[in-house]
Design an enzyme around this catalytic site. Sequence first.
Site, PDB file in Angstrom:
ATOM      1  N   GLY A  39      -3.782  17.251   2.704  1.00 25.21           N
ATOM      2  CA  GLY A  39      -3.273  15.909   3.043  1.00 25.21           C
ATOM      3  C   GLY A  39      -1.800  15.879   3.401  1.00 25.21           C
ATOM      4  O   GLY A  39      -1.300  14.875   3.906  1.00 25.21           O
ATOM      5  N   THR A  41       2.405  15.865   3.496  1.00 21.91           N
ATOM      6  CA  THR A  41       3.424  14.941   2.980  1.00 21.91           C
ATOM      7  C   THR A  41       2.833  13.548   2.820  1.00 21.91           C
ATOM      8  O   THR A  41       3.003  12.893   1.788  1.00 21.91           O
ATOM      9  CB  THR A  41       4.608  14.867   3.980  1.00 21.91           C
ATOM     10  OG1 THR A  41       5.081  16.191   4.215  1.00 21.91           O
ATOM     11  CG2 THR A  41       5.724  13.991   3.460  1.00 21.91           C
ATOM     12  N   LYS A  51       3.175   3.564  -0.794  1.00 27.23           N
ATOM     13  CA  LYS A  51       2.539   2.239  -0.666  1.00 27.23           C
ATOM     14  C   LYS A  51       1.894   1.806  -1.978  1.00 27.23           C
ATOM     15  O   LYS A  51       1.876   0.613  -2.316  1.00 27.23           O
ATOM     16  CB  LYS A  51       1.496   2.247   0.465  1.00 27.23           C
ATOM     17  CG  LYS A  51       2.056   1.805   1.799  1.00 27.23           C
ATOM     18  CD  LYS A  51       2.872   2.829   2.520  1.00 27.23           C
ATOM     19  CE  LYS A  51       4.321   2.705   2.495  1.00 27.23           C
ATOM     20  NZ  LYS A  51       5.032   3.782   3.244  1.00 27.23           N
ATOM     21  N   GLY A 144       4.723  20.211   9.614  1.00 29.82           N
ATOM     22  CA  GLY A 144       5.387  19.016   9.106  1.00 29.82           C
ATOM     23  C   GLY A 144       6.888  19.131   8.918  1.00 29.82           C
ATOM     24  O   GLY A 144       7.588  19.833   9.655  1.00 29.82           O
ATOM     25  N   GLY A 185      14.681   4.858   2.254  1.00 25.46           N
ATOM     26  CA  GLY A 185      15.616   4.199   1.339  1.00 25.46           C
ATOM     27  C   GLY A 185      15.185   2.772   1.051  1.00 25.46           C
ATOM     28  O   GLY A 185      15.149   2.344  -0.113  1.00 25.46           O
ATOM     29  N   HIS A 321       0.731   8.301  11.962  1.00 28.10           N
ATOM     30  CA  HIS A 321      -0.229   7.963  13.019  1.00 28.10           C
ATOM     31  C   HIS A 321       0.126   8.642  14.336  1.00 28.10           C
ATOM     32  O   HIS A 321      -0.744   8.893  15.160  1.00 28.10           O
ATOM     33  CB  HIS A 321      -0.376   6.445  13.184  1.00 28.10           C
ATOM     34  CG  HIS A 321       0.910   5.684  13.156  1.00 28.10           C
ATOM     35  ND1 HIS A 321       1.617   5.469  11.999  1.00 28.10           N
ATOM     36  CD2 HIS A 321       1.628   5.104  14.139  1.00 28.10           C
ATOM     37  CE1 HIS A 321       2.709   4.775  12.270  1.00 28.10           C
ATOM     38  NE2 HIS A 321       2.739   4.556  13.568  1.00 28.10           N
ATOM     39  N   HIS A 444      -7.113 -20.257  12.634  1.00 29.94           N
ATOM     40  CA  HIS A 444      -6.151 -21.090  11.921  1.00 29.94           C
ATOM     41  C   HIS A 444      -6.633 -21.323  10.495  1.00 29.94           C
ATOM     42  O   HIS A 444      -7.809 -21.620  10.307  1.00 29.94           O
ATOM     43  CB  HIS A 444      -5.990 -22.437  12.628  1.00 29.94           C
ATOM     44  CG  HIS A 444      -5.093 -23.374  11.879  1.00 29.94           C
ATOM     45  ND1 HIS A 444      -3.730 -23.229  11.880  1.00 29.94           N
ATOM     46  CD2 HIS A 444      -5.386 -24.429  11.075  1.00 29.94           C
ATOM     47  CE1 HIS A 444      -3.199 -24.173  11.120  1.00 29.94           C
ATOM     48  NE2 HIS A 444      -4.184 -24.914  10.616  1.00 29.94           N
TER      49      HIS A 444
END
Length: 466
Positions: A39, A41, A51, A144, A185, A321, A444
Amino acid sequence: MEKFDVTVIGSGPGGYVAAIRCAQLGFKTALIERYSTLGGTCLNVGCIPSKALLDSSEHFHNATHTFATHGIDVKEVKVNLAQMIKRKSEVVKQTCDGINFLMKKNKITVFNGHGSFASKNTISIKNDKGETIIESDKTIIATGSKPLSLPSITIDKKRIITSTEALELKEVPKHLILVGGGVIGLELGSVYARLGSKVSVLEYADGIIPTMDKALGKELQKSLSKIGIAFYLNHKVTGATATAKEVTVTAENKEGQAVEFKGDYCLVALGRKPYTDNLGLDKAGVKLDAKGKVEVDEHLQTNVAGIYAIGDVVRGAMLAHKAEEEGTFVAEVIAGQKPHINYNLIPGVVYTWPEVASVGYTEEQLKEKGIKYKAGNFPFKASGRARASMDTDGFVKVLADAITDEILGVHMIGPRTADMIAEAVVAMEFRASAEDVSRMSHAHPTFTESFKEACLDATAKRAIHI
Ligand code: FAD
Ligand code: NAD
């Protein structure tokens, strides 16, 4: 010696996607990874764990700051950092295990160990059990990147840390000093500011996230100031030292004066550098560019026929991505197909709150190129959905060609813009005009109506709700 059609070195989002696409196209494929989990970094110490902590800390922030206004009274909300980090590690494990499953499903041979070229077509894989040599017709380098530092800063991984250590802290810092006001950061600074740390950002440029449209950095700085983050712009960091309990960071301010900041942790987030250590590139004859990146042509082939490179180790944005697109692209090139990547339409996202998302040209780039444009703007405070959720900071800005009305850039800051930007990418891939989008029905109440309104504003200054 086992022989493969294609061997991929590195299992990050570039490498594992390339391996899957190669297998789908019928190639006998090998994947080499030096760490015990797949997988790269992104899954282990990047996108996914950051996340997970951003989501957890956002819940805490909301519990302590917005629940009462929503009419939810909670008492004694406390941070359990060990549990937060444990949950993050579980998310990482599940995600990495998913890659093992995909390798098996696609019949990809996985080698655990450090891969290096022994020659153009042979690769040595070394681990603590010994060495294996394999032969490969084609090889994809997907090794990477690693964090960058300054010669004057030694990362001790205890007090002076990189993003990797910041994802594993045992305590909430009292004062976290961030070297660099870029994506890492601000995301990790947000995590700890929400958990109660004093956070100071030292940034060399005159604004944060300086490579994005300038309006985004200005608005984000306003929002992050509200959660207590202090910004020191035009500050060039010159060094950092640590004792057992304290860090001292030195910088030069706009006036050229030396200034000093003291805290208990210093997170160095100055960018990342391509990783090609001990890869044996000299044995295969593969060239690097002046920045140490593997040099590739428009087909992502290196100067050596049959050896390709993708992701963070080559030119372009260091984004998961982008690496994935290149993984698919290179597999299809090897299969003789003619794939295409529009690098101008790779979106960039910062997962702070509000989120920042962007695609296409910035206003500064359009001015520099001398392209005449119209700008449309819609503030989230005019969105009913944003008022309902109390997320009224930010705006959507649409830049469209002054004559043809084609959308040239979309820059958003606000709730869920990380997801909203996908609509802009689709519109721009199909070369839609601002009017095209403004004539499409948007449910909406949703945040996405703000994109439609900004398009209406760009096309003919006829937004309905401002
Ligand atoms: P990597 O993911 O770096 O994978 C390379 C792999 O190659 C590694 O596993 C490495 O061990 C292996 N390797 C290297 N050399 C060898 C060798 N000789 N032999 C065997 N194996 C080797 N990007 C986003 O798009 N969205 C985000 O939200 C995001 N968040 C991030 C947060 C953080 C804290 C960080 C640090 C980065 C984040 N990124 C994000 C950037 C993203 O992680 C990278 O752009 C992406 O991982 C690059 O993919 P890659 O496949 O090129 O390389
Ligand atoms: P960055 O390039 O985003 O930010 C580095 C910042 O440090 C810049 O703003 C730069 O002006 C500043 N800087 C440089 N030298 C300085 C000095 N001496 N003193 C003070 N400031 C200085 O790098 P990063 O935040 O380390 O992130 C690395 C990479 O990881 C980026 O390319 C990014 O694309 C990727 N990443 C992406 C995401 C995401 O997509 N959400 C999240 C994290 C990381």
